[in-house]
Design a protein around this motif. Structure first.
Motif, PDB file in Angstrom:
ATOM      1  N   HIS A 236       0.826  -1.213   0.000  1.00 57.40           N
ATOM      2  CA  HIS A 236       0.000   0.000   0.000  1.00 57.40           C
ATOM      3  C   HIS A 236       0.859   1.262   0.000  1.00 57.40           C
ATOM      4  O   HIS A 236       0.487   2.268  -0.603  1.00 57.40           O
TER       5      HIS A 236
ATOM      6  N   THR B 223      -1.105   1.978   9.779  1.00 63.28           N
ATOM      7  CA  THR B 223      -1.568   0.922   8.871  1.00 63.28           C
ATOM      8  C   THR B 223      -0.826  -0.375   9.121  1.00 63.28           C
ATOM      9  O   THR B 223      -1.424  -1.462   9.110  1.00 63.28           O
TER      10      THR B 223
ATOM     11  N   GLU C 179      -2.322  -1.852  12.112  1.00 58.37           N
ATOM     12  CA  GLU C 179      -3.667  -2.352  11.806  1.00 58.37           C
ATOM     13  C   GLU C 179      -3.602  -3.711  11.112  1.00 58.37           C
ATOM     14  O   GLU C 179      -4.344  -4.639  11.460  1.00 58.37           O
ATOM     15  N   ILE C 180      -2.687  -3.830  10.152  1.00 59.36           N
ATOM     16  CA  ILE C 180      -2.529  -5.112   9.442  1.00 59.36           C
ATOM     17  C   ILE C 180      -2.035  -6.188  10.393  1.00 59.36           C
ATOM     18  O   ILE C 180      -2.528  -7.323  10.386  1.00 59.36           O
TER      19      ILE C 180
ATOM     20  N   HIS D  58      -3.032 -14.599   3.060  1.00 64.25           N
ATOM     21  CA  HIS D  58      -4.126 -13.776   2.573  1.00 64.25           C
ATOM     22  C   HIS D  58      -3.843 -12.302   2.856  1.00 64.25           C
ATOM     23  O   HIS D  58      -3.064 -11.954   3.720  1.00 64.25           O
ATOM     24  N   ASP D  59      -4.519 -11.455   2.077  1.00 64.91           N
ATOM     25  CA  ASP D  59      -4.408 -10.019   2.289  1.00 64.91           C
ATOM     26  C   ASP D  59      -5.281  -9.604   3.468  1.00 64.91           C
ATOM     27  O   ASP D  59      -6.216 -10.301   3.853  1.00 64.91           O
ATOM     28  N   VAL D  60      -4.957  -8.445   4.011  1.00 67.16           N
ATOM     29  CA  VAL D  60      -5.760  -7.858   5.078  1.00 67.16           C
ATOM     30  C   VAL D  60      -6.234  -6.496   4.590  1.00 67.16           C
ATOM     31  O   VAL D  60      -5.420  -5.643   4.239  1.00 67.16           O
ATOM     32  N   PRO D  61      -7.558  -6.270   4.512  1.00 66.13           N
ATOM     33  CA  PRO D  61      -8.031  -4.943   4.080  1.00 66.13           C
ATOM     34  C   PRO D  61      -7.644  -3.874   5.093  1.00 66.13           C
ATOM     35  O   PRO D  61      -7.569  -4.138   6.288  1.00 66.13           O
ATOM     36  N   ILE D  62      -7.362  -2.668   4.595  1.00 68.46           N
ATOM     37  CA  ILE D  62      -6.999  -1.572   5.502  1.00 68.46           C
ATOM     38  C   ILE D  62      -8.097  -0.517   5.473  1.00 68.46           C
ATOM     39  O   ILE D  62      -8.819  -0.363   4.488  1.00 68.46           O
ATOM     40  N   SER D  63      -8.225   0.211   6.571  1.00 65.74           N
ATOM     41  CA  SER D  63      -9.347   1.139   6.713  1.00 65.74           C
ATOM     42  C   SER D  63      -9.152   2.420   5.913  1.00 65.74           C
ATOM     43  O   SER D  63     -10.117   3.021   5.464  1.00 65.74           O
ATOM     44  N   ARG D  64      -7.907   2.869   5.740  1.00 68.00           N
ATOM     45  CA  ARG D  64      -7.653   4.135   5.024  1.00 68.00           C
ATOM     46  C   ARG D  64      -6.530   3.933   4.025  1.00 68.00           C
ATOM     47  O   ARG D  64      -5.375   3.743   4.392  1.00 68.00           O
ATOM     48  N   GLN D  65      -6.873   3.998   2.742  1.00 66.91           N
ATOM     49  CA  GLN D  65      -5.868   3.834   1.700  1.00 66.91           C
ATOM     50  C   GLN D  65      -5.039   5.107   1.562  1.00 66.91           C
ATOM     51  O   GLN D  65      -5.594   6.217   1.561  1.00 66.91           O
TER      52      GLN D  65
END
Length: 465
Positions: free
Chosen positions: A76, A185, A188-189, A199-206
Motif C-alpha cells: 500500500h 496501517t 492495523e494489518i 491472505h491479504d488484510v483490508p486496511i481502513s484508510r488507503q
C-alpha cells in the motif's frame, strides 16, 4: 550496565511488497516540499513496549508476523520500498530526482537486534540516555542518501523486559503525517492477521499517492544543479542534553486560558499557548541581550490549508515551517498572551495563497533546507512533530506502548519534539534538546517547571510501571 551495553545486530533482511507493484505506479515523482528535505536526516521515531511474560517462542512469532505485515503495508505504501534516482541530461540541460518503485529494488531493511538493558534503564534517567540513538538504523544518513540506502528501515530491538520498534523513514518520501499513517496501517494489518499468512488484510484508510504540483509544473521538477555537491550538506549535531517534559491536559488548559485572557481573545490554541510558554522559557534560560532577535519556528501541515484540501491520507511531504519573531526584550517584557498571539498569527496567516507563493518562489530559486544556514541555534526554538499524530494507537500484540522515543535525526539546540501524552486527553510530552548550561537554567526556572507535571522519563503517565 548502561555504559557497557551495546546493541547487537542478530539478523538483517530486506522486505519487499507482498505483491508486485503495477507498472503505472513504478515511478513516484517528488514535489518541491519533498525535494527541499534532501539534506535533512531521516525521520526517526519508535515505540517502546513491555515484553509479555512466559510466552514461548514470542520473539520468533513476533518477527514472523512483523515481516509479513510489513510486506503487506509496503504494497500500500510502495514508495517506501523504492530508491531515489537522479536523472540528468545535457541537451537540453536538466537535473531531476524521483523514486524508482520498480520490483527489482531490494525493498525496506528489517533488523532484529538485542540490547542487555531494561525498560527502566531507558525511562528512569532524567535525560534521554544516549543508547536510545542506537535503537534506530540509518543514524546520520540524510535523505539524499536514499539513492543507495533503503528509504525505510525498521529495527526491532529486544531488551531484557521490553521491545523497541524503531522506524527510520526518508523525509523526501513523507512527513510526520505520512510517517504515522504508515505506522498506523502497519499496526492495523498486524493486529488483523490470523495465524495464516497467505491472505491479504483490508486496511481502513488507503494512502493517496497523487502528489500535488501547481498548475503548469510537474511531474518532473527540473533543478538548476549539475551535481549533488551544489545542494547536499550534512548537519553535525552538537553535544546536547535531551530531556522529556510532561504537560497534563489540565496544565496546558491553564496556559491556554491565561494566554487568551491576557490578550483578550479566544482564538489562541492549546498548542500555540504551550509553544509561547516554551519559547519564552528557553529564551530566558539562554540569557541573551535584549536586542537579540529570536524566533519560534513551527511545522505546519499544508494538507487542510489547500483548496480543495489535500486528503489526510496524502502520502508525501506536505509541510512548511512558519516563524514568529521578536527581540528578546519584547519576548520577556510582554506577557504570555502577547507572545502566544505572535505564534497564532504566524500559523493562521499560512493559508493557501501563502503556500502557493512559497512554492512558486521555490520553483524560481530552489532552496534545500540546511539547518546550518536556515536555523539559528543560539536564539531559535523549533517546534516539530505534532501531538495530533496517533502514536499510542499502534499495538503489535503487546498492548499499548510505554513510551515514544526519537533518534539522532535533526537534533539542534532549541529543538522541541512534541508527542501525544501517554494518558491522552490532550496531554503532551515535549522532548527538548539544549546545550547543558541552558538546560540547567531551564530546570531552575520556576515559571517553566510549575507547568511541568513530570520532569523525567519514569512517571506513571508515560506508562512506566
Amino acid at each position: 550496565m548502561m555504559s557497557s551495553s551495546i546493541v547487537q545486530h542478530v539478523s538483517e533482511c530486506f522486505i519487499k511488497p507482498l505483491h508486485p507493484i503495477p507498472e503505472s505506479n513504478r515511478i513516484c515523482h517528488l514535489t518541491t516540499w519533498d525535494i527541499a528535505m534532501s539534506s535533512t536526516n531521516y525521520i526517526q521515531k519508535g515505540l517502546l513496549f513491555k515484553k509479555p511474560n512466559n510466552q514461548q517462542h514470542f520473539i520468533d512469532n513476533l518477527l514472523e508476523k512483523l515481516n509479513h505485515s510489513l510486506s503487506l503495508a509496503l504494497f500500500h505504501f510502495y514508495p517506501l520500498s523504492g530508491r531515489l534516482v537522479t536523472q540528468k541530461s545535457q541537451h537540453p540541460p536538466s537535473y531531476s530526482i524521483f523514486v524508482d518503485c520498480s520490483n527489482n529494488n531490494p525493498g525496506a531493511r528489517f533488523i532484529y537486534a538485542t540490547l542487555d538493558i531494561t525498560i527502566s534503564d531507558i525511562l528512569s534517567p532524567i535525560d534521554v540516555p544516549p543508547v536510545v540513538k542506537s535503537l534506530f538504523d540509518l543514524n546520520k544518513a540524510i535523505n539524499h542518501d536514499g539513492h543507495t540506502l533503503p528509504l525505510l528501515s525498521i529495527q526491532v530491538t529486544e531488551l531484557v523486559d521490553g521491545l523497541f520498534i524503531g522506524c527510520s523513514m526518508n523525509h523526501c518520501i513523507g512527513d510526520g503525517t505520512s510517517f504515522w499513517k504508515f505506522f498506523n496501517t502497519w499496526s492495523e494489518i498486524f493486529q488483523a492477521q490470523g495465524h495464516g499468512y497467505d491472505h491479504d488484510v483490508p486496511i481502513s484508510r488507503q494512502p493517496f499517492h497523487n502528489r500535488w504540483f501547481p498548475e503548469g509544473y510537474g511531474p518532473l521538477i527540473n533543478l538548476p544543479f549539475k551535481h549533488q555537491d551544489e545542494f547536499v550538506s550534512r548537519f553535525k549535531a552538537p553535544e546536547l542534553r535531551e530531556r522529556i517534559f510532561h504537560f497534563t491536559a489540565e496544565s496546558i488548559a491553564k496556559l491556554k486560558a491565561k494566554a487568551n485572557r491576557e490578550y483578550n481573545t479566544n482564538k489562541i490554541s492549546s498548542f500555540q499557548s504551550l509553544s509561547a510558554h516554551v519559547w519564552r522559557s528557553i529564551t530566558r534560560a539562554r540569557r541573551l541581550t535584549n536586542d537579540r532577535k529570536t524566533s519560534c519556528m513551527v511545522a505546519v501541515n499544508n494538507r487542510p490549508r489547500m483548496k480543495p484540501p489535500l486528503p489526510e491520507e496524502y502520502f508525501g511531504t506536505s509541510v512548511d515551517t512558519v516563524s514568529a519573531e521578536a527581540t528578546v526584550g519584547e519576548l520577556l517584557e510582554n506577557d504570555l498572551g502577547w507572545v502566544a498571539w505572535k505564534v497564532h498569527v504566524a500559523v493562521t496567516k499560512h493559508d493557501e495563497l501563502e503556500i502557493r507563493k512559497s512554492v512558486e518562489k521555490w520553483l524560481e530559486t530552489p532552496v534545500i533546507l540546511d539547518l546550518d544556514r536556515h536555523y539559528d541555534p543560539l536564539s531559535g526554538v523549533a517546534m516539530i512533530s505534532s501531538p495530533r499524530f496517533n502514536m499510542y494507537g499502534n499495538e503489535f500484540g503487546m498492548g499499548k506502548a510505554v513510551a515514544v522515543l526519537c533518534g539522532y535525526a535533526n537534533k539542534c539546540d532549541g529543538n522541541v519534539t512534541i508527542y501525544e501524552g501517554h494518558e491522552g486527553g490532550g496531554s503532551m510530552d515535549l522532548e527538548i534538546s539544549l546545550s547543558s548550561n541552558v538546560m540547567i537554567e531551564l530546570e531552575l526556572d520556576d515559571n517553566f517547571m510549575n507547568a511541568v507535571s513530570l520532569t523525567n522519563m519514569s512517571g506513571t503517565s508515560r506508562g512506566h510501571s
